[in-house]
Write a protein that holds these residues in place. Structure first.
Motif, mmCIF file in Angstrom:
data_model
loop_
_atom_site.group_PDB
_atom_site.id
_atom_site.type_symbol
_atom_site.label_atom_id
_atom_site.label_comp_id
_atom_site.label_asym_id
_atom_site.label_seq_id
_atom_site.Cartn_x
_atom_site.Cartn_y
_atom_site.Cartn_z
ATOM 1 N N ASN A 234 36.918 -26.422 35.703
ATOM 2 C CA ASN A 234 36.419 -27.511 36.555
ATOM 3 C C ASN A 234 34.902 -27.540 36.643
ATOM 4 O O ASN A 234 34.334 -28.483 37.206
ATOM 5 N N ASP A 235 34.251 -26.503 36.118
ATOM 6 C CA ASP A 235 32.785 -26.467 36.092
ATOM 7 C C ASP A 235 32.223 -27.013 34.787
ATOM 8 O O ASP A 235 31.012 -26.944 34.558
ATOM 9 N N GLY B 207 29.744 -30.975 22.558
ATOM 10 C CA GLY B 207 28.955 -30.078 23.383
ATOM 11 C C GLY B 207 29.553 -30.039 24.767
ATOM 12 O O GLY B 207 30.677 -30.507 24.989
ATOM 13 N N CYS B 208 28.814 -29.492 25.718
ATOM 14 C CA CYS B 208 29.296 -29.495 27.091
ATOM 15 C C CYS B 208 28.157 -29.258 28.068
ATOM 16 O O CYS B 208 27.080 -28.787 27.693
ATOM 17 N N LEU B 209 28.429 -29.612 29.298
ATOM 18 C CA LEU B 209 27.537 -29.369 30.420
ATOM 19 C C LEU B 209 28.297 -28.484 31.400
ATOM 20 O O LEU B 209 29.461 -28.771 31.714
ATOM 21 N N VAL B 210 27.670 -27.417 31.862
ATOM 22 C CA VAL B 210 28.338 -26.448 32.729
ATOM 23 C C VAL B 210 27.488 -26.217 33.977
ATOM 24 O O VAL B 210 26.294 -25.925 33.887
ATOM 25 N N SER B 211 28.114 -26.341 35.141
ATOM 26 C CA SER B 211 27.398 -26.099 36.394
ATOM 27 C C SER B 211 28.413 -25.849 37.500
ATOM 28 O O SER B 211 29.551 -26.343 37.449
ATOM 29 N N ARG B 212 27.996 -25.087 38.498
ATOM 30 C CA ARG B 212 28.833 -24.900 39.696
ATOM 31 C C ARG B 212 28.452 -25.888 40.790
ATOM 32 O O ARG B 212 29.024 -25.843 41.883
ATOM 33 N N ASN B 213 27.493 -26.773 40.499
ATOM 34 C CA ASN B 213 27.076 -27.809 41.440
ATOM 35 C C ASN B 213 28.025 -29.001 41.309
ATOM 36 O O ASN B 213 27.965 -29.755 40.324
ATOM 37 N N LYS B 214 28.910 -29.158 42.278
ATOM 38 C CA LYS B 214 29.962 -30.176 42.189
ATOM 39 C C LYS B 214 29.407 -31.596 42.223
ATOM 40 O O LYS B 214 29.947 -32.503 41.580
ATOM 41 N N VAL C 82 26.507 -32.612 41.024
ATOM 42 C CA VAL C 82 25.992 -32.887 39.679
ATOM 43 C C VAL C 82 27.136 -33.238 38.739
ATOM 44 O O VAL C 82 27.083 -34.233 37.996
ATOM 45 N N LEU C 83 28.205 -32.455 38.767
ATOM 46 C CA LEU C 83 29.340 -32.699 37.877
ATOM 47 C C LEU C 83 29.994 -34.049 38.157
ATOM 48 O O LEU C 83 30.349 -34.789 37.225
ATOM 49 N N GLN C 84 30.150 -34.393 39.418
ATOM 50 C CA GLN C 84 30.759 -35.675 39.771
ATOM 51 C C GLN C 84 29.910 -36.848 39.288
ATOM 52 O O GLN C 84 30.441 -37.882 38.857
ATOM 53 N N THR C 85 28.590 -36.677 39.341
ATOM 54 C CA THR C 85 27.690 -37.735 38.891
ATOM 55 C C THR C 85 27.706 -37.850 37.372
ATOM 56 O O THR C 85 27.789 -38.959 36.823
#
Length: 397
Positions: free
Chosen positions: A90-91, A246-253, A255-258
C-alpha cells in the motif's frame, strides 16, 4: 499560424539524444559508432523476465489497476524488505518508468513557482519535469575537484526560501556516479525535517555500488516518514529499459493519494511490462554479483585508459555506470558534433554526451562530458583510444 506554448518553447532538448541526427548521418556515411552517450546497459535481461512474457497466455491485453498490479506491488514490498526498507504494497504506486513517477510527484507536491533544490550536475530530465510542471530548480553546485561530493549542508540551507518545497537527490548519481554517505543522507534528512520539506531520492541505481561501499536509502531515516519519497525503476537493475516500469514509494498517505489521482488520469501502467518486472524480482543474487563484478572492471578500465590522456580530469564513480570527464577543450557540444560529422579513425568514431545539459547553472560543464560505461571492456578500451586520438586532432584545429 497558431503558436506553441511558452512551456513548449522552454522545454530543453535532451543532451543525450539531441545529437542523434548527426549519429544517423554518420551511420549512413558508413561509420561505426561507439556509444558512450546513453545509459542503455548491454547486460542481458534476466531470462526469467523474458520467459514470463513469452509464456504468458493473455487473451485480452487489459488495463491493470491504476496503482499497479497488487501481486507485483506485494512482491516489490518483499524486495524492499530484503534491502532493509520496511514498506507494504500500500506504500507503492507503479508508474510507467521512474520518469512518470517523478512527473506525477512534481505535480503532486509542488505548485507552479515552487522550488526544488537539486545537487548539480543532475539527470537532465529533472529540468524537463520541472519545466512541464512550472517548478523552479534551485541548484547546489557539486565540483569535479572533490569527486562531486555533497557540499556543506549550509550551502543547501541558505538556498531555502518560502517557495522551497523539496530536495531531490539521485543516489547513486546520474551523471556523476556519486554515492551518498550515511552521514550525508542523515544531514539531508535532518534539514528536510527542520524546514518541513520533502526529501525525494531517485534510487534506480541502488544495486550498482562498488568497492565494498554501501547504499543508504532515505526510507531508512527514522522519524521523518511524512517527508521521504523514493523513486525507483526496473530499467537499469534488470537491463529492462524498454519495459517502462517504475514506482513511487512513500509512507506519506496524502502524497500517495494525490499521486494516485494522476495515475488514474493516465489509466494504468503497461501490463506486459509489469509481467516482466514481477518475474524479474525472482532474479537470483548471482546475476547481480556478476553484473557488479563486470561494471567494476569496466569502471576500472575506463579510469585507467582515460588517465592516459593528457589534460583530462576524471571523477571516479562509486556507483551507477556513469563518469564525468573534463576535457582540455572549450566546448564539448561542438566537440561531440565534430566527432560525428568530421572525424573518424579507420571508419570508427564515438558518441558522447556533453555535460552542460546536466547543469542548470549557465556556463557550467561546458568542457565536460558524461561517459556511460555500458560497453564490453574490449569496445570500451577501443572507444577511449578513439576519443584520445580525436582530442589530439581536435585541439590542433
Amino acid at each position: 499560424m497558431p503558436s506553441i506554448s511558452t512551456k513548449g518553447r522552454h522545454m530543453p532538448e535532451s543532451p543525450i539524444r539531441k545529437l542523434m541526427p548527426y549519429a544517423e548521418q554518420a551511420l549512413k556515411d558508413g561509420k561505426t559508432i561507439y556509444h558512450l552517450n546513453i545509459g542503455q546497459p548491454d547486460i542481458k535481461t534476466p531470462d526469467v523476465a523474458l520467459d514470463a512474457i513469452k509464456e504468458s497466455n493473455i487473451d485480452v491485453l487489459a488495463y491493470s489497476s491504476s496503482n499497479g498490479s497488487e501481486i507485483y506491488r506485494e512482491k516489490l514490498a518483499d524486495y524492499y524488505k530484503k534491502h532493509g526498507i520496511d514498506v507494504t504494497s500500500n506504500d507503492i504506486i507503479v508508474t510507467t518508468g521512474a520518469s512518470e513517477g517523478l512527473l506525477f510527484l512534481f505535480s503532486s507536491i509542488l505548485d507552479p513557482g515552487d522550488e526544488v533544490i537539486i545537487s548539480e550536475p543532475f539527470y537532465a530530465n529533472y529540468i524537463a519535469f520541472s519545466t512541464a510542471t512550472g517548478v523552479n530548480v534551485v541548484p547546489v553546485v557539486c565540483k569535479i575537484d572533490n569527486n562531486f561530493a555533497l557540499p556543506p549542508i549550509k550551502e543547501y540551507e541558505k538556498l531555502i526560501t518560502e517557495r522551497t518545497k523539496a530536495i531531490l537527490i539521485c543516489n547513486p548519481g546520474n551523471p556523476t556516479g556519486y554515492l551518498y554517505t550515511h552521514d550525508e543522507i542523515n544531514k539531508l534528512g535532518a534539514l528536510a525535517h527542520k524546514h518541513n520539506l520533502f526529501l525525494v531520492a531517485d534510487e534506480v541505481y541502488r544495486e550498482f555500488v562498488y568497492d565494498d561501499n554501501e547504499h543508504h536509502s532515505i526510507l531508512n531515516l527514522p522519524g521523518i516518514d511524512e517527508h521521504t519519497i523514493l523513486i525507483d525503476s526496473v530499467s537499469k537493475r534488470y537491463s529492462m529499459c524498454g519495459a517502462r516500469v517504475g514506482c513511487l514509494v512513500s509512507r506519506n498517505k496524502e502524497v500517495l493519494q494525490t499521486v494516485l489521482k494522476f495515475a488514474q488520469a493516465r489509466l494504468s501502467p503497461p501490463t506486459y511490462g509489469q509481467i516482466a518486472a514481477e518475474a524479474a524480482l525472482d532474479t537470483p543474487q548471482s546475476y547481480f554479483d556478476e553484473v557488479i563484478e563486470e561494471y567494476t572492471k569496466r569502471r576500472n578500465l575506463l579510469i585507467e585508459e582515460l588517465e592516459k590522456i593528457k589534460g583530462v580530469k576524471i571523477a571516479k564513480p562509486k556507483g551507477a555506470f556513469y563518469c564525468i570527464v573534463e576535457l582540455p577543450i572549450a566546448n564539448a557540444d561542438h566537440f561531440a558534433q565534430w566527432l560525428l560529422e568530421s572525424f573518424h579513425l579507420n571508419g570508427e568514431t564515438v558518441m558522447i554526451a556533453p555535460a552542460a545539459g546536466f547543469y542548470s547553472t549557465p556556463g557550467l560543464g561546458l568542457n565536460q562530458i558524461r561517459i556511460a560505461y555500458v560497453l564490453n571492456r574490449e569496445k570500451l578500451k577501443r572507444a577511449v583510444y578513439i576519443l584520445k586520438e580525436a582530442l589530439n586532432q581536435y585541439i590542433t584545429l
